[in-house]
Design a protein around this motif. Structure first.
Motif, PDB file in Angstrom:
ATOM      1  N   ARG A 186     -35.917  -3.176   5.439  1.00 50.98           N
ATOM      2  CA  ARG A 186     -37.151  -3.560   4.749  1.00 50.98           C
ATOM      3  C   ARG A 186     -38.349  -3.158   5.584  1.00 50.98           C
ATOM      4  NH1 ARG A 186     -38.188  -9.795   3.927  1.00 50.98           N
ATOM      5  NH2 ARG A 186     -38.512  -9.590   6.184  1.00 50.98           N
ATOM      6  N   LEU A 187     -39.357  -2.635   4.893  1.00 54.88           N
ATOM      7  CA  LEU A 187     -40.618  -2.295   5.539  1.00 54.88           C
ATOM      8  C   LEU A 187     -41.752  -2.990   4.801  1.00 54.88           C
ATOM      9  CD1 LEU A 187     -40.253   1.544   6.135  1.00 54.88           C
ATOM     10  CD2 LEU A 187     -39.773  -0.297   7.731  1.00 54.88           C
ATOM     11  N   LYS A 188     -42.771  -3.322   5.504  1.00 63.04           N
ATOM     12  CA  LYS A 188     -43.950  -3.921   4.881  1.00 63.04           C
ATOM     13  C   LYS A 188     -44.829  -2.833   4.300  1.00 63.04           C
ATOM     14  CE  LYS A 188     -43.145  -8.225   5.990  1.00 63.04           C
ATOM     15  NZ  LYS A 188     -42.912  -9.261   4.962  1.00 63.04           N
ATOM     16  N   GLY A 189     -45.222  -2.995   3.026  1.00 62.50           N
ATOM     17  CA  GLY A 189     -46.071  -2.010   2.372  1.00 62.50           C
ATOM     18  C   GLY A 189     -45.275  -0.793   1.985  1.00 62.50           C
ATOM     19  N   GLY A 196     -35.450   0.063   1.913  1.00 64.81           N
ATOM     20  CA  GLY A 196     -34.792   1.360   1.990  1.00 64.81           C
ATOM     21  C   GLY A 196     -33.288   1.169   1.897  1.00 64.81           C
ATOM     22  N   LEU A 197     -32.643   2.009   1.115  1.00 61.88           N
ATOM     23  CA  LEU A 197     -31.190   1.980   0.967  1.00 61.88           C
ATOM     24  C   LEU A 197     -30.635   3.351   1.343  1.00 61.88           C
ATOM     25  CD1 LEU A 197     -30.777   0.136  -2.464  1.00 61.88           C
ATOM     26  CD2 LEU A 197     -30.084  -0.742  -0.235  1.00 61.88           C
ATOM     27  N   ALA A 198     -29.568   3.358   2.095  1.00 57.59           N
ATOM     28  CA  ALA A 198     -28.836   4.594   2.389  1.00 57.59           C
ATOM     29  C   ALA A 198     -27.360   4.267   2.247  1.00 57.59           C
ATOM     30  CB  ALA A 198     -29.146   5.100   3.796  1.00 57.59           C
ATOM     31  N   TRP A 199     -26.625   5.128   1.576  1.00 58.35           N
ATOM     32  CA  TRP A 199     -25.196   4.867   1.432  1.00 58.35           C
ATOM     33  C   TRP A 199     -24.404   6.169   1.541  1.00 58.35           C
ATOM     34  CZ3 TRP A 199     -28.888   4.643  -2.268  1.00 58.35           C
ATOM     35  CH2 TRP A 199     -28.713   5.308  -3.464  1.00 58.35           C
ATOM     36  N   ILE A 200     -23.293   6.068   2.241  1.00 55.03           N
ATOM     37  CA  ILE A 200     -22.439   7.235   2.459  1.00 55.03           C
ATOM     38  C   ILE A 200     -20.991   6.876   2.126  1.00 55.03           C
ATOM     39  CG2 ILE A 200     -23.908   8.123   4.309  1.00 55.03           C
ATOM     40  CD1 ILE A 200     -21.811   7.149   6.307  1.00 55.03           C
ATOM     41  N   ASP A 201     -20.240   7.881   1.774  1.00 54.08           N
ATOM     42  CA  ASP A 201     -18.788   7.759   1.649  1.00 54.08           C
ATOM     43  C   ASP A 201     -18.198   8.690   2.695  1.00 54.08           C
ATOM     44  OD1 ASP A 201     -16.103   7.762   1.045  1.00 54.08           O
ATOM     45  OD2 ASP A 201     -16.382   7.835  -1.121  1.00 54.08           O
ATOM     46  N   MET A 202     -17.747   8.136   3.800  1.00 52.87           N
ATOM     47  CA  MET A 202     -17.247   8.970   4.892  1.00 52.87           C
ATOM     48  C   MET A 202     -16.018   9.755   4.487  1.00 52.87           C
ATOM     49  SD  MET A 202     -17.797   6.929   8.483  1.00 52.87           S
ATOM     50  CE  MET A 202     -16.364   7.754   9.114  1.00 52.87           C
ATOM     51  N   SER A 203     -15.309   9.292   3.465  1.00 51.08           N
ATOM     52  CA  SER A 203     -14.101   9.996   3.046  1.00 51.08           C
ATOM     53  C   SER A 203     -14.413  11.265   2.270  1.00 51.08           C
ATOM     54  CB  SER A 203     -13.226   9.075   2.189  1.00 51.08           C
ATOM     55  OG  SER A 203     -13.832   8.799   0.938  1.00 51.08           O
ATOM     56  N   SER A 260     -39.335   8.867   1.898  1.00 52.11           N
ATOM     57  CA  SER A 260     -40.290   7.834   2.299  1.00 52.11           C
ATOM     58  C   SER A 260     -39.885   7.255   3.653  1.00 52.11           C
ATOM     59  CB  SER A 260     -40.327   6.722   1.246  1.00 52.11           C
ATOM     60  OG  SER A 260     -39.103   5.992   1.271  1.00 52.11           O
ATOM     61  N   ARG A 261     -40.777   6.482   4.229  1.00 52.00           N
ATOM     62  CA  ARG A 261     -40.475   5.849   5.511  1.00 52.00           C
ATOM     63  C   ARG A 261     -39.285   4.912   5.403  1.00 52.00           C
ATOM     64  NH1 ARG A 261     -44.317   2.040   7.620  1.00 52.00           N
ATOM     65  NH2 ARG A 261     -43.127   1.446   9.435  1.00 52.00           N
ATOM     66  N   ALA A 262     -39.220   4.169   4.313  1.00 53.98           N
ATOM     67  CA  ALA A 262     -38.118   3.219   4.127  1.00 53.98           C
ATOM     68  C   ALA A 262     -36.791   3.953   4.010  1.00 53.98           C
ATOM     69  CB  ALA A 262     -38.366   2.372   2.885  1.00 53.98           C
ATOM     70  N   GLU A 263     -36.784   5.064   3.297  1.00 63.02           N
ATOM     71  CA  GLU A 263     -35.545   5.839   3.139  1.00 63.02           C
ATOM     72  C   GLU A 263     -35.092   6.430   4.469  1.00 63.02           C
ATOM     73  OE1 GLU A 263     -36.308   7.260  -1.495  1.00 63.02           O
ATOM     74  OE2 GLU A 263     -37.032   8.455   0.183  1.00 63.02           O
TER      75      GLU A 263
END
Length: 905
Positions: A149-152, A162-169, A251-254
């Motif tokens: 989470r970021l302010k603003g 910000g959300l980041a998701w990976i599938d290592m497989s 974005s900064r959050a990403e």
């Protein structure tokens, strides 16, 4: 407070073995994980780790020596079966640190008799970092997700996430930016197995609730993991680029979330770099928003019981590959809102409907195509084996097969199919032939087992294998050659542990061998025989002795060379794997449409919602499976009469079990199927894009968060009324039934007015409050509909047909009778109902219609008593004339008797 998994620190003078000292040091460095400590062919666990593992795995708990005067608990699992045990531990929420031997025991002995083999943790196994085939569900993505989470920021509100998701497989890597309103829905769409987030966020009640509701294993990490000031540099370093400009704008959050997830991957993989794709930005605005409650109520990918069987996904999945099944699930979880992209997917389904021979040929080929993306990931992480190499070869050959079939198809190819085919054309087909030639048909699972390189691929390997596997035949041929050359039929080549291999001849016939001492070297004289060797035999003996080791070394060299060649073209292999998955999904949806008589929907930018003869796909399949009645199709038209952003509301009444909930759900599912790119169970469908789907169906409590069934209902209803817009589709079932009758009626009444006047959305509203049907007189976009039933000899027959009009009763007692209530209870209920209806006659909600103003968007609706009528209430008037503070006890008693007499009247 010390971690319970960490053994107590021993006093300086305590006697601790070197091995146990090493274990304690490594365990202290990994306090939050169960330590799999490699000892020969077993992974051993000690102290509390052993106790936890023994309970979780159902294995025997033993002991090994003492520590601080107490027995040391111990248990172990075989190395060759470790995957099965890891799966059980991960499934129960544990993390495992795998500690391997980093040198041969013989090397340790050279340092001294009490030297311990060097060991260290080579990997931290967590739910979101699994890559082993046996630990994964081939039909589901295994997402590791990071939340920060970021302010603003660029989104509305004080905070952005910000959300980041990976599938290592598979290497998939996505990032997104979201806000408070979408956060829960976005997490539900991703459906992560493990969620990492700054530890400080877990201290906030609302965020912790979102995290826990996601169902993922929670892994709090220091805030430094998500440092946004160094995020760009961390990503650039990981992907070995100077700038991220080539990957897109983030974005900064990403960037913060992406940096956090990479930091966690580097921590758990201890130096190994998973072959991740460059981060791909996912816009929440490009997907239909489906909140967690709606997703659960509609049972899109899992039933309410958490099972896949019985969900919508299980009914529509006709894919034949794991990658295809995962892509189908992903599309179902996040339907599109762009009609152009939706139509592109529909075109691909249409193409395979028209080209049945091509489709069935593709499906037959794909059935033998293994999971190429996951095989590539395992090889890159040095966890792969010969079967993974063969998997890539066979999948690439399947790609070649489809391209050959497609070349014979006349006419234009849809964009979706053309794009997938372009990926297949760029695949490394020359490498496929090399891999197929190198690996035998049925190789072992692990490279350490050897014997996986195909015969004829390497001449030296073939020779060594012949020596290893056919040494007796080789010796016999050499013996025959010597016997023929020397003319000594009694010549033998023998072996013992002292001399090794040697030539033996009778003493009387040894002159020819003695006469050539440069070739035949004397080794031993016996009473009746002499023994010799030759340089040729000595070399052969040496080759035989080392053939096994040398053949294994050559196979390892071949394996490493093939792995390097595969990883070098990893991007092209991933692209081909995605292309095959797209083809599988498109062909599968065409197969579904053909078998189940689904039609292509029209999805556009209008506000239409017109379904002709729609059906519920799951219920229809269940009826067919049980051999029950055929499904009764129904129409729905929630679109405006003219092109305007105001949807219609259908108020549906009728008895329980008549099919109201089924009708509500089927229309929502049809919208999801249409916008994910599939055909729909209907005779025709015209749907203006639904940007948000809301469902409030069913009843459940949330005791863990202190919420009753009615509180959960109100929370979900509040979310709908606060978020639904003119492009939303809302389905509501029995709002207000969890509280007192008049309270519930009032809430349902106000809810309908709000949907009509403020949300202006398309909505289906099912209710047992027949009084609400009177609202159709004042709300011009509200229509009454009911489920047809017939009474026959006191029983009720459900026709399951939705028709215009309103039900005049709920038939609850008839349904109770069908459920098996005792006859005495049923008869008594009829008597009570008759009396209640007699008392309530004339006190209908229609009398309120002319008195109540419509819902005001800017001011709360006035509180209305459902008892309101034109006549004054004598009991209320009598009470208003009483002042308890100005009454004697006798006066109070007399007033009470007067009130009782009024109540009897």
């Amino acid at each position: 407070m010390s971690d319970p998994h960490t053994p107590k620190t021993q006093p300086v003078d305590a006697k601790v073995t070197p091995m146990m000292t090493q274990f304690i040091e490594i365990k202290t460095a990994n306090p939050d994980s169960l330590l799999f400590y490699r000892m020969g062919d077993f992974y051993e666990l000690f102290f509390e780790d052993a106790e936890i593992a023994a309970r979780a795995l159902g294995i025997t708990l033993t002991k090994r020596g003492k520590h601080l005067g107490e027995d040391i608990p111990m248990c172990g699992v075989p190395v060759h079966a470790a995957d099965d045990y890891l799966q059980k531990l991960i499934a129960t929420g544990h993390r495992v640190a795998v500690c391997e031997q980093l040198e041969d025991p013989a090397e340790a002995k050279k340092r001294g008799g009490k030297s311990v083999v060097r060991r260290d943790v080579v990997r931290l196994v967590t739910p979101g970092t699994l890559t082993e085939e046996r630990l994964l569900d081939s039909s589901s993505n295994n997402y590791l997700c990071a939340l920060t989470r970021l302010k603003g920021g660029s989104l509305a509100g004080d905070s952005i996430f910000g959300l980041a998701w990976i599938d290592m497989s598979t290497g998939a890597f996505h990032v997104s930016e979201t806000d408070d309103q979408r956060l829960a829905a976005d997490l539900a769409q991703i459906d992560p197995c493990e969620l990492i987030l700054p530890d400080m966020l877990l201290q906030e009640t609302d965020l912790r609730a979102h995290a826990e509701h996601s169902g993922a294993a929670l892994s709090p990490v220091p805030r430094a993991f998500f440092d946004s000031t160094t995020a760009s540099d961390r990503l650039a370093h990981y992907f070995k680029v100077k700038t991220l400009d080539g990957f897109g704008s983030f974005s900064r959050a990403e960037l913060s979330a992406a940096a956090g997830i990479l930091a966690y991957v580097e921590k758990t993989q201890l130096g190994e770099r998973p072959p991740l794709d460059p981060p791909s930005r996912e816009s929440g605005a490009g997907r239909m928003l489906i909140d967690p409650a709606t997703r659960a109520n509609l049972e899109l990918t899992r039933t309410l019981g958490g099972e896949k069987q019985g969900s919508l996904l299980s009914i529509i999945d006709r894919t034949v590959t794991g990658a295809g099944s995962r892509l189908l699930a992903s599309r179902l979880a996040g339907p599109l809102v762009d009609p152009v992209e939706i139509s592109r997917r529909h075109d691909a389904v249409d193409f395979f409907l028209d080209n049945e021979i091509l489709r069935e040929g593709l499906r037959q080929t794909l059935k033998g195509a293994p999971d190429m993306a996951r095989a590539l990931s395992r090889l890159a992480l040095q966890r792969g084996g010969p079967r993974d190499i063969l998997s890539i070869a066979e999948a690439l050959l399947a790609a070649q097969d489809f391209l050959a079939r497609l070349s014979h198809v006349s006419g234009e190819v849809p964009a979706e199919i053309a794009s997938a085919s372009a990926h297949l054309q760029q695949a490394p087909h020359d490498l496929a032939e090399e891999l197929r030639r190198a690996v035998k048909e049925e190789p072992p699972l692990l490279k350490r087992d050897g014997n996986f390189v195909a015969a004829g691929y390497d001449e030296n390997l073939d020779e060594l294998r012949a020596l290893r596997d056919e040494s007796r035949k080789v010796i016999a041929r050499l013996q025959a050659d010597y016997a023929e050359e020397l003319g000594i039929r009694a010549l033998k080549i023998k072996h013992n542990n002292v001399l090794g291999w040697f030539i033996e001849t009778p003493t009387a016939q040894s002159e020819k061998l003695q006469g050539d001492p440069g070739r035949f070297i004397h080794r031993q004289s016996m009473a009746g025989a002499m023994r010799f060797t030759t340089t040729e035999l000595a070399e052969l003996e040496s080759k035989i002795a080392s053939a096994g080791e040398r053949s294994m070394a050559i196979e390892m060299e071949v394996f490493e060379r093939l792995c390097a060649a595969i990883i070098n073209v990893g991007d092209r292999i991933k692209a081909a794997a995605h292309g095959l998955a797209v083809l599988d999904v498109s062909a599968a949806l065409a197969k579904l449409a053909q078998e189940e008589s689904y039609v292509r929907p029209l999805v556009d930018t209008s506000h239409a919602f017109e379904i002709t003869a729609g059906r519920h796909p799951v219920v229809e399949a269940a009826l067919r499976k049980t051999g029950g009645d055929s499904f009764v199709a129904n129409n729905a038209n929630l679109g405006p009469d003219e092109e305007e952003p105001q949807g219609n509301i259908w108020l549906i009444t009728g008895p329980n079990m008549a099919g109201k909930s089924t009708f509500l759900r089927q229309n929502a599912l049809i919208a999801v199927l249409a916008q994910m790119g599939g055909f729909v169970p209907a005779a025709a469908a015209h749907i203006g894009v639904v940007d948000r789907l809301f469902s409030r169906v069913g009843a459940a409590d949330d005791l863990a968060r202190g919420r009753s069934t009615f509180m959960v209902e109100m929370v979900e209803t509040a979310a709908i009324l606060n978020q639904a817009g003119d492009r939303s589709l809302v389905i509501l079932d029995e709002i207000g039934r969890g509280t007192a009758t008049f309270d519930g009626l009032s809430i349902a009444w106000a809810t309908i007015e709000h949907l009509h006047e403020v949300n202006k959305c398309r909505s289906l509203f099912a209710t047992h409050y027949h009084e609400l049907t009177a609202l159709a007189q004042k709300l011009d976009r509200l229509s009454n509909a009911t489920v047809q039933v017939k009474e026959w000899n006191g029983d009720v027959v459900f026709l399951h047909e939705i028709v215009p009009g309103a039900a005049d009763r709920s038939y609850g007692i008839q349904v109770a009778k069908l459920a098996g209530l005792p006859q005495s209870v049923v008869e008594r209920a009829k008597t009570v109902l008759s009396q209640l209806e007699e008392q309530d006659r004339g006190n209908k909600a229609e009398t309120l219609i002319d008195e109540l103003p419509l819902f005001a968007a800017l001011a709360p609706a006035p509180v209305v008593s459902a008892h309101a009528s034109a006549e004054p209430d004598p009991l209320h008037e009598a009470l208003s004339g009483i002042d308890p503070d100005d009454m004697t006890p006798k006066e109070a008693l007399e007033a009470l008797y007067r009130l009782k007499s009024i109540r009897r009247i």
